[in-house]
Enzyme design. Sequence first.
Site, PDB file in Angstrom:
ATOM      1  N   PHE A  25       0.814  -1.186   0.159  1.00  0.00           N
ATOM      2  CA  PHE A  25      -0.027  -0.044  -0.018  1.00  0.00           C
ATOM      3  C   PHE A  25       0.805   1.130   0.074  1.00  0.00           C
ATOM      4  O   PHE A  25       1.876   1.384   0.926  1.00  0.00           O
ATOM      5  CB  PHE A  25      -0.805   0.042   1.199  1.00  0.00           C
ATOM      6  CG  PHE A  25      -2.015  -0.915   1.201  1.00  0.00           C
ATOM      7  CD1 PHE A  25      -3.102  -0.717   0.942  1.00  0.00           C
ATOM      8  CD2 PHE A  25      -1.617  -2.335   1.763  1.00  0.00           C
ATOM      9  CE1 PHE A  25      -4.373  -1.807   0.815  1.00  0.00           C
ATOM     10  CE2 PHE A  25      -2.760  -3.444   1.390  1.00  0.00           C
ATOM     11  CZ  PHE A  25      -3.997  -3.209   1.304  1.00  0.00           C
ATOM     12  N   CYS A  31      -5.986  15.090   1.175  1.00  0.00           N
ATOM     13  CA  CYS A  31      -6.964  14.748   0.630  1.00  0.00           C
ATOM     14  C   CYS A  31      -7.801  16.255   0.079  1.00  0.00           C
ATOM     15  O   CYS A  31      -7.334  17.102   0.483  1.00  0.00           O
ATOM     16  CB  CYS A  31      -7.785  14.280   1.859  1.00  0.00           C
ATOM     17  SG  CYS A  31      -9.613  13.482   0.979  1.00  0.00           S
ATOM     18  N   CYS A  48     -17.408  12.782   5.559  1.00  0.00           N
ATOM     19  CA  CYS A  48     -16.594  11.695   5.739  1.00  0.00           C
ATOM     20  C   CYS A  48     -15.505  11.971   7.027  1.00  0.00           C
ATOM     21  O   CYS A  48     -14.830  11.115   7.548  1.00  0.00           O
ATOM     22  CB  CYS A  48     -15.415  11.612   4.506  1.00  0.00           C
ATOM     23  SG  CYS A  48     -14.576  12.886   4.051  1.00  0.00           S
ATOM     24  N   CYS A  52     -13.867   9.335   9.016  1.00  0.00           N
ATOM     25  CA  CYS A  52     -12.601   8.829   8.387  1.00  0.00           C
ATOM     26  C   CYS A  52     -11.724   8.429   9.679  1.00  0.00           C
ATOM     27  O   CYS A  52     -11.530   8.900  10.512  1.00  0.00           O
ATOM     28  CB  CYS A  52     -12.058   9.963   7.742  1.00  0.00           C
ATOM     29  SG  CYS A  52     -10.474   9.597   7.101  1.00  0.00           S
ATOM     30  N   ASP A  53     -11.195   7.171   9.669  1.00  0.00           N
ATOM     31  CA  ASP A  53     -10.226   6.597  10.416  1.00  0.00           C
ATOM     32  C   ASP A  53      -8.823   6.165   9.951  1.00  0.00           C
ATOM     33  O   ASP A  53      -8.439   5.472  10.416  1.00  0.00           O
ATOM     34  CB  ASP A  53     -10.724   5.150  10.889  1.00  0.00           C
ATOM     35  CG  ASP A  53     -11.102   4.284   9.733  1.00  0.00           C
ATOM     36  OD1 ASP A  53     -10.657   4.330   8.553  1.00  0.00           O
ATOM     37  OD2 ASP A  53     -11.540   3.152   9.934  1.00  0.00           O
ATOM     38  N   THR A  54      -8.610   7.136   8.928  1.00  0.00           N
ATOM     39  CA  THR A  54      -7.209   6.972   8.204  1.00  0.00           C
ATOM     40  C   THR A  54      -6.350   7.896   8.505  1.00  0.00           C
ATOM     41  O   THR A  54      -6.881   9.197   8.295  1.00  0.00           O
ATOM     42  CB  THR A  54      -7.268   6.941   6.529  1.00  0.00           C
ATOM     43  OG1 THR A  54      -8.262   5.702   6.386  1.00  0.00           O
ATOM     44  CG2 THR A  54      -6.041   6.656   6.049  1.00  0.00           C
ATOM     45  N   GLU A 122      -7.480   3.268  -5.006  1.00  0.00           N
ATOM     46  CA  GLU A 122      -8.710   3.626  -4.234  1.00  0.00           C
ATOM     47  C   GLU A 122      -8.959   5.261  -4.084  1.00  0.00           C
ATOM     48  O   GLU A 122      -7.959   5.849  -3.747  1.00  0.00           O
ATOM     49  CB  GLU A 122      -8.479   3.079  -2.651  1.00  0.00           C
ATOM     50  CG  GLU A 122      -8.406   1.538  -2.770  1.00  0.00           C
ATOM     51  CD  GLU A 122      -8.109   0.912  -1.340  1.00  0.00           C
ATOM     52  OE1 GLU A 122      -7.848   1.801  -0.463  1.00  0.00           O
ATOM     53  OE2 GLU A 122      -8.347  -0.341  -1.333  1.00  0.00           O
ATOM     54  N   HIS A 220      -9.134  -6.395   7.537  1.00  0.00           N
ATOM     55  CA  HIS A 220      -7.873  -6.271   8.346  1.00  0.00           C
ATOM     56  C   HIS A 220      -7.769  -5.651   9.577  1.00  0.00           C
ATOM     57  O   HIS A 220      -6.679  -5.728  10.166  1.00  0.00           O
ATOM     58  CB  HIS A 220      -6.855  -5.304   7.190  1.00  0.00           C
ATOM     59  CG  HIS A 220      -7.832  -3.928   7.282  1.00  0.00           C
ATOM     60  ND1 HIS A 220      -8.994  -3.621   6.480  1.00  0.00           N
ATOM     61  CD2 HIS A 220      -7.312  -2.738   7.550  1.00  0.00           C
ATOM     62  CE1 HIS A 220      -9.279  -2.556   6.420  1.00  0.00           C
ATOM     63  NE2 HIS A 220      -8.273  -1.623   7.199  1.00  0.00           N
TER      64      HIS A 220
END
Length: 226
Positions: A25, A31, A48, A52-54, A122, A220
């Site tokens: 990845f 963003c 989002c 958003c958890d990123t 993605e 994951h």
Amino acid sequence: MNYAVKEIFYSLQGEGYWTGRPAVFIRFAGCNLWSGRERDRATAKGVCARFCDTDFAGLDGELGSLYGTPGEMVAAAFSLWPKTLKPTMKPYVVLTGGEPTLQIDPPLCKVLRDAGFEIAVETNGRLPIVGEVDWVTVSPKAPDATMLGTRSGNEIKLAFPQEGAEPERFETGFNFDHYWIQPIANSAVNYPNAEFYKNAEKAAAYCLANPRWRLSTQVHKVVRLP
């Protein structure tokens, strides 16, 4: 062009069609929907930001850097592909973010392809993908969720439920091979959590009533992978 990368890591794809597939990845920093900073969640335009958890802000993750050439970045990615697999299995890379289409370009795709990578992207779909790739995952976010520069691809994956990004909005005018809805958990902590189960029940009911759509989860996280 410089490429701002939060992290490059090796893991299993945890969502959508390729769930369980080993992949490298490349998570691009930045963003076009919100800053990624915790202090901005409440004021960000896109919903989002609420789920958003990123972590895509900064360059401080594993192999994170401002890469000056595609070759430098691709070399870092290729170094993570297991040496035992290099002669026998085509390496697979997922370009993600943040929002990768802010930085993906034809030179990067060419170098990845020359290195032997199969390339997946993605994206939230707001911008067109510039460069030759093999797999496109679009995950639209409200508001203006249907105002997409990428209206077709291999799969569409909706965080669910989202007001303004209901699955029925994507039934016409879009062309995807696979249609997924993915329950929102609102936190990466203790996944699957109570919020996930509440939304998963709604998502399962929607899929049963609308068989074009399938249920995706974040496998994951269940097995504690990045």
